[in-house]
Design an enzyme around this catalytic site. Structure first.
Site, PDB file in Angstrom:
ATOM      1  N   ASP A  64      32.875  24.480  44.230  1.00 41.38           N
ATOM      2  CA  ASP A  64      33.815  25.468  44.764  1.00 41.38           C
ATOM      3  C   ASP A  64      35.016  25.460  43.822  1.00 41.38           C
ATOM      4  OD1 ASP A  64      35.784  26.890  46.082  1.00 41.38           O
ATOM      5  OD2 ASP A  64      35.539  25.861  47.999  1.00 41.38           O
ATOM      6  N   SER A 145      39.551  42.092  34.429  1.00 44.83           N
ATOM      7  CA  SER A 145      39.280  43.376  35.080  1.00 44.83           C
ATOM      8  C   SER A 145      40.198  44.426  34.474  1.00 44.83           C
ATOM      9  CB  SER A 145      39.552  43.269  36.589  1.00 44.83           C
ATOM     10  OG  SER A 145      39.558  44.553  37.196  1.00 44.83           O
ATOM     11  N   TYR A 164      44.722  41.130  44.395  1.00 40.22           N
ATOM     12  CA  TYR A 164      43.676  41.018  43.374  1.00 40.22           C
ATOM     13  C   TYR A 164      44.160  41.463  41.986  1.00 40.22           C
ATOM     14  CZ  TYR A 164      39.073  41.491  41.158  1.00 40.22           C
ATOM     15  OH  TYR A 164      37.996  41.395  40.313  1.00 40.22           O
ATOM     16  N   LYS A 168      44.454  39.207  38.381  1.00 37.41           N
ATOM     17  CA  LYS A 168      43.823  39.596  37.122  1.00 37.41           C
ATOM     18  C   LYS A 168      44.864  39.810  36.021  1.00 37.41           C
ATOM     19  CE  LYS A 168      39.603  39.185  38.392  1.00 37.41           C
ATOM     20  NZ  LYS A 168      38.770  38.116  37.796  1.00 37.41           N
TER      21      LYS A 168
END
Length: 250
Positions: A64, A145, A164, A168
Site C-alpha cells: 500500500d 496527468s 487531484y 498532480k
C-alpha cells in the site's frame, strides 16, 4: 529494449487499469516485473491470463503506497529476491470524489495526498537508493496527468475531484526536483514524467462517465509510452511526455 532484457521493473498499482497494462507491456518486452499493489490476489488472478512464457517473469508484492512501512519492506524484498529494481514506474494513484470546501472530508483528501504525493516520493526514494548502491543506469517514471500542468475550468467531470489536480501539480514539481538532485549526484538514472489525458479506467469511480461520448485513451496507449521512454539510447532522456486522445477539449 535490448539493454533491459531480464532486468527488473517495479510497477506500483499493478493490479488493474494502466498499471496492469504497463506490467504486461514490460513483460512482453523481455523484463522481469514485480507488481506492487494492495490487491496481490488480483495480480495473481490476472497472471493466469498471460501466455505461459510470461507468467514466470511476473511476481507480485503486497504494498500500500500510502504506508511507508509497506514501501520500505517491498523494496527490501525486491533487493533480496531479485538484486533490486532497475526501472520503477510510479503508477499508483487515487482520485476521490469531494470538493475542497465540503465539510468532514479530511480523510478523503489525506488518502489522495498520501497516495499520489507521499507514495510517489517514498517509492522513488527507496528504489533510487537501491540503484545508487548498485551503480545502475536505471529509470524512474512518474505517472502524472494533463491536470498536473493546468487546472481545467468548466469541466464537469472534475468539479468533485479538486484535490487531484493539486497532487498532480506536485508530481510535476517533484519530478523536476528529483531531476536536480540526481544531477547533483552525477547519477546515471533517468527520470520521466508521463502526463496522460483521460484514460478509460475505473479511477473515475463513475461508470456512467466512461459511457459518455467523449475521447478516451486506453491503458495500452500509456503502457506503449512507457516502453518508448525507457527504450531511448543511454544519452537520451525524455523529461516530459504528454499524451491526449484526439479531440480532447481540456
Amino acid at each position: 529494449m535490448d539493454r533491459w532484457q531480464n532486468r527488473v521493473a517495479a510497477v506500483t498499482g499493478a493490479s488493474a487499469g494502466i498499471g496492469w497494462a504497463i506490467a504486461k507491456a514490460l513483460l512482453q518486452s523481455g523484463m522481469v516485473v514485480v507488481g506492487l499493489a494492495r490487491r496481490v490476489d488480483k495480480i495473481e488472478e490476472l497472471k493466469l491470463t498471460l501466455a505461459e512464457n510470461l507468467r514466470g517473469r511476473l511476481h507480485s508484492c503486497k504494498c500500500d503506497v500510502s504506508n511507508e512501512k509497506d514501501i520500505v519492506a517491498a523494496f527490501k524484498w525486491i533487493d533480496s529476491k531479485f538484486g533490486g529494481a532497475d526501472v520503477l514506474v510510479n503508477n499508483a494513484g487515487v482520485l476521490k470524489s469531494t470538493q475542497l470546501i465540503e465539510p468532514g472530508n479530511t480523510q478523503l483528501i489525506r488518502d489522495v495526498v498520501e497516495t499520489n504525493i507521499m507514495g510517489l516520493i517514498l517509492c522513488a526514494r527507496e528504489c533510487y537508493q537501491s540503484m545508487k548502491r548498485r551503480d545502475v543506469d536505471g529509470h524512474i517514471v512518474n505517472m502524472n496527468s494533463v491536470v498536473g500542468h493546468g487546472v481545467p475550468v468548466g469541466v464537469d467531470t472534475l468539479t468533485t475531484y479538486n484535490v487531484y489536480p493539486a497532487t498532480k501539480h506536485a508530481v510535476t514539481a517533484l519530478t523536476e526536483t528529483f531531476r536536480i538532485e540526481l544531477l547533483n549526484e552525477n547519477s546515471k538514472v533517468k527520470l520521466t514524467s508521463i502526463s496522460p489525458g483521460a484514460v478509460r479506467t475505473d479511477i473515475f469511480n463513475d461508470p456512467d462517465l466512461l459511457k459518455k461520448p467523449i475521447p478516451f485513451l486506453e491503458p495500452e496507449d500509456i503502457a506503449n509510452s512507457i516502453v518508448h521512454v525507457i527504450s531511448t539510447p543511454k544519452h537520451v532522456e525524455i523529461k516530459e511526455l504528454t499524451i491526449k486522445p484526439l479531440g480532447e477539449r481540456f
